[in-house]
Design a protein around this motif. Structure first.
Motif, short mmCIF file in Angstrom:
data_model
loop_
_atom_site.label_atom_id
_atom_site.label_comp_id
_atom_site.label_asym_id
_atom_site.label_seq_id
_atom_site.Cartn_x
_atom_site.Cartn_y
_atom_site.Cartn_z
N THR A 299 4.73 39.25 2.96
CA THR A 299 5.20 37.87 2.94
C THR A 299 6.71 37.87 3.15
O THR A 299 7.42 38.69 2.58
CB THR A 299 4.87 37.19 1.60
N LEU A 300 7.20 36.94 3.96
CA LEU A 300 8.62 36.84 4.25
C LEU A 300 9.20 35.62 3.56
O LEU A 300 8.68 34.51 3.69
CB LEU A 300 8.87 36.76 5.75
N LEU A 301 10.30 35.84 2.82
CA LEU A 301 11.02 34.77 2.13
C LEU A 301 12.40 34.61 2.75
O LEU A 301 12.86 35.50 3.48
CB LEU A 301 11.14 35.10 0.64
N ASP A 307 15.51 35.96 -7.86
CA ASP A 307 14.65 35.72 -9.03
C ASP A 307 13.19 35.56 -8.61
O ASP A 307 12.49 34.63 -9.04
CB ASP A 307 15.11 34.48 -9.81
N VAL A 308 12.72 36.46 -7.77
CA VAL A 308 11.36 36.38 -7.24
C VAL A 308 10.35 36.82 -8.29
O VAL A 308 10.55 37.83 -8.97
CB VAL A 308 11.22 37.25 -5.97
N GLU A 330 11.52 40.70 2.36
CA GLU A 330 10.15 41.10 2.66
C GLU A 330 9.44 41.55 1.39
O GLU A 330 9.90 42.45 0.69
CB GLU A 330 10.15 42.23 3.69
N LEU A 331 8.31 40.90 1.11
CA LEU A 331 7.50 41.24 -0.05
C LEU A 331 6.20 41.89 0.41
O LEU A 331 5.47 41.32 1.23
CB LEU A 331 7.17 39.99 -0.87
N TYR A 347 -2.88 33.38 -6.71
CA TYR A 347 -1.68 33.85 -7.40
C TYR A 347 -0.57 32.81 -7.24
O TYR A 347 -0.69 31.83 -6.49
CB TYR A 347 -1.23 35.20 -6.83
N THR A 348 0.51 33.05 -7.98
CA THR A 348 1.69 32.18 -7.95
C THR A 348 2.89 33.00 -7.49
O THR A 348 3.13 34.09 -8.01
CB THR A 348 1.98 31.58 -9.33
N LEU A 349 3.61 32.47 -6.53
CA LEU A 349 4.82 33.12 -6.01
C LEU A 349 5.97 32.14 -6.12
O LEU A 349 5.87 30.99 -5.66
CB LEU A 349 4.60 33.54 -4.55
N GLY A 350 7.07 32.58 -6.72
CA GLY A 350 8.20 31.68 -6.90
C GLY A 350 9.53 32.39 -6.69
O GLY A 350 9.63 33.61 -6.83
N TYR A 351 10.56 31.61 -6.37
CA TYR A 351 11.91 32.15 -6.17
C TYR A 351 12.91 31.00 -6.15
O TYR A 351 12.53 29.82 -6.10
CB TYR A 351 11.97 32.96 -4.87
#
Length: 489
Positions: A299-301, A307-308, A330-331, A347-351
């Motif tokens: 996954t690209l942020l 604070d990922v 890059e995750l 799932y939950t992804l946050g930043y």
């Protein structure tokens, strides 16, 4: 005029105008409101005709079947055989494929995007049409090269529909051998890319040739408009067949320098279902076990993401790696278990990202410019996307601009600590999303800057009142009898 019903109402209103009295003003207002409604609806529906002056002199088409998406690129040499300039032309998608269409676009010979708008053609209700506006009008007898691109989701069907842990995944594609065009095509070629030598079968329509994971068809001369002939390819495809069945993207804007983003993602493996038992031992010992399964994905942020966090219902997932690059973060996400056909996970992804990169203002006017959706994994397909934007309390005059059609839901309020009226929440939905939809939206709103001091003043006021109550409580005497003083003898 285009709208006959509107003209009837207008004439009716004009006939009644001479006998209007004051109590009838409501009827007059209703008439003109109805006229405006009809006019707006008529203007919003595009109707085009198929010009006999336009021809496709040559079409080189590429059908990319190397992933779970079907990507079709058409390099069209457009010819104006008439006597007057042509400003636009039509592209069409056949009825059998229109429900799988996720994206359509066009570019000129220099790579610049052309305006593409959906339209209709009388007598061809089963197909879908789009009008492509040229940058410059095409003069009589001239040609121009335009490239169109279409992306289809769920156009590849697992065949067989269930496989064991050790088997490869076979899929079948069924499409149109010819370019589905509203115009005469003088010559056309089709190149089918599968990037595998494991081709079980394919349509053999001469002239054709097969070479190292690709099949070439054509050239086919003088193909009539709307010609259809089945093209079928049955081949091995072990690429990740991951579908985001639902994603809820939450963007919380703060004027104190931070924007918090959180995504609730539900993922399903939509390839061939797992047949028989699953052996964890075989899967870990043999790297070739489960060739169609998904162990992890990237996954690209945004590059400024910090604070990922990445967690599911059981808590934080530690089996993930983060790599900071120049233009992105890059995750490498690895679910708690591998995904086989029919298996699901969520799932939950946050930043957090700094607001100065996405939030602009001039006085009390603010502009938020962010992506509708970020890159989840390569060749992603999303069934349903819901984006929610939480603005600071007191924001008014909200205007949303999205680069493609979405469904705008009713605005709501979100309450957090120190809120009095609630924070405005703007929500919109989009279905059938692919990577081409990773584009920016723009949200304009007005926020009085004095309101930024509302929360600090509430905290100060609360502490002041608390200390004042403590002082009063300490200084007051609540005893019933006064204390008796002892006198010394």
């Amino acid at each position: 005029m285009a709208c006959t019903s509107a003209n009837v109402v207008k004439c009716h209103c004009q006939k009644k105008w001479s006998s209007v009295t004051m109590p009838a003003m409501a009827k007059i207002q209703f008439c003109f409101t109805f006229i405006l409604f009809i006019a707006i609806n008529c203007a919003s529906v595009n109707v085009d005709n198929i010009s006999s002056d336009v021809k496709f002199k040559n079409v080189d088409r590429t059908i990319d079947l190397s992933s779970q998406l079907v990507k079709i690129s058409q390099k069209i040499t457009l010819e104006n055989s008439g006597k007057s300039p042509v400003k636009s032309f039509l592209v069409a998608v056949e009825a059998s494929s229109k429900n799988n269409l996720a994206y359509i676009g066009a570019k000129d010979s220099s790579g610049k995007d052309l305006r593409v708008s959906e339209t209709t053609v009388k007598g061809h209700d089963s197909a879908k049409f789009w009008r492509v506006d040229l940058k410059d009008a095409l003069n009589a007898g001239s040609t121009v090269v335009v490239t169109s691109e279409t992306v289809f989701t769920k156009a590849l069907q697992p065949y067989p529909t269930a496989i064991t842990q050790q088997e490869d995944q076979l899929v079948k594609y069924t499409g149109n051998l010819y370019v589905y065009s509203p115009y005469q095509v003088t010559s056309q070629k089709t190149n089918v890319v599968v990037v595998t030598k494991g081709i079980e079968s394919f349509s053999k329509v001469k002239p054709f040739s097969q070479q190292d994971g690709a099949i070439q068809y054509g050239p086919y001369p003088n193909v009539a408009p709307f010609t259809e002939k089945e093209l079928s390819v049955h081949y091995k495809n072990n690429s990740p067949f991951l579908t985001v069945t639902r994603i809820e993207r939450l963007i919380e804007v703060s004027h104190w320098g931070n924007i918090a983003i959180e995504e609730l993602i539900e993922v399903e493996h939509t390839g061939a279902k797992l047949k028989g038992p699953f052996s964890r031992y075989d899967y870990q010992q043999d790297l070739h076990s489960g060739p169609a399964s998904v162990r992890s994905y990237k996954t690209l942020l945004p590059a400024s993401a910090s604070d990922v966090y990445y967690r599911d219902t059981n808590g934080n997932i530690s089996t993930s790696n983060m790599k900071v690059k120049k233009d992105s973060v890059e995750l490498d996400l690895r679910p708690r278990y591998p995904l086989f056909g029919g298996w699901k996970t969520h799932y939950t992804l946050g930043y957090n990202v700094p607001s100065y990169e996405y939030l602009y203002h001039s006085g009390n006017e603010y502009l938020l410019k962010m992506r509708v959706i970020d890159h989840i994994f390569d060749d992603m397909q999303v069934d349903e996307l819901t984006t929610k934007i939480i603005l600071p309390e007191g924001s008014v005059g909200i205007k949303l601009n999205v680069p493609y059609p979405v469904t705008r839901l009713a605005d709501s309020l979100h309450y957090t600590y120190l809120d009095t009226k609630g924070r405005p929440v703007i929500t919109f939905k989009k279905s059938n999303v692919v990577e081409n939809h990773i584009q920016d939206f723009q949200l304009r709103y007005t926020f009085p800057r004095l309101l930024m001091f509302q929360e600090p003043l509430l905290v100060v006021g609360f502490l002041y009142a608390l200390f004042l109550l403590v002082i009063i409580y300490v200084r007051l005497d609540f005893s019933i009898h006064k204390a008796e003083h002892q006198h010394k003898d």
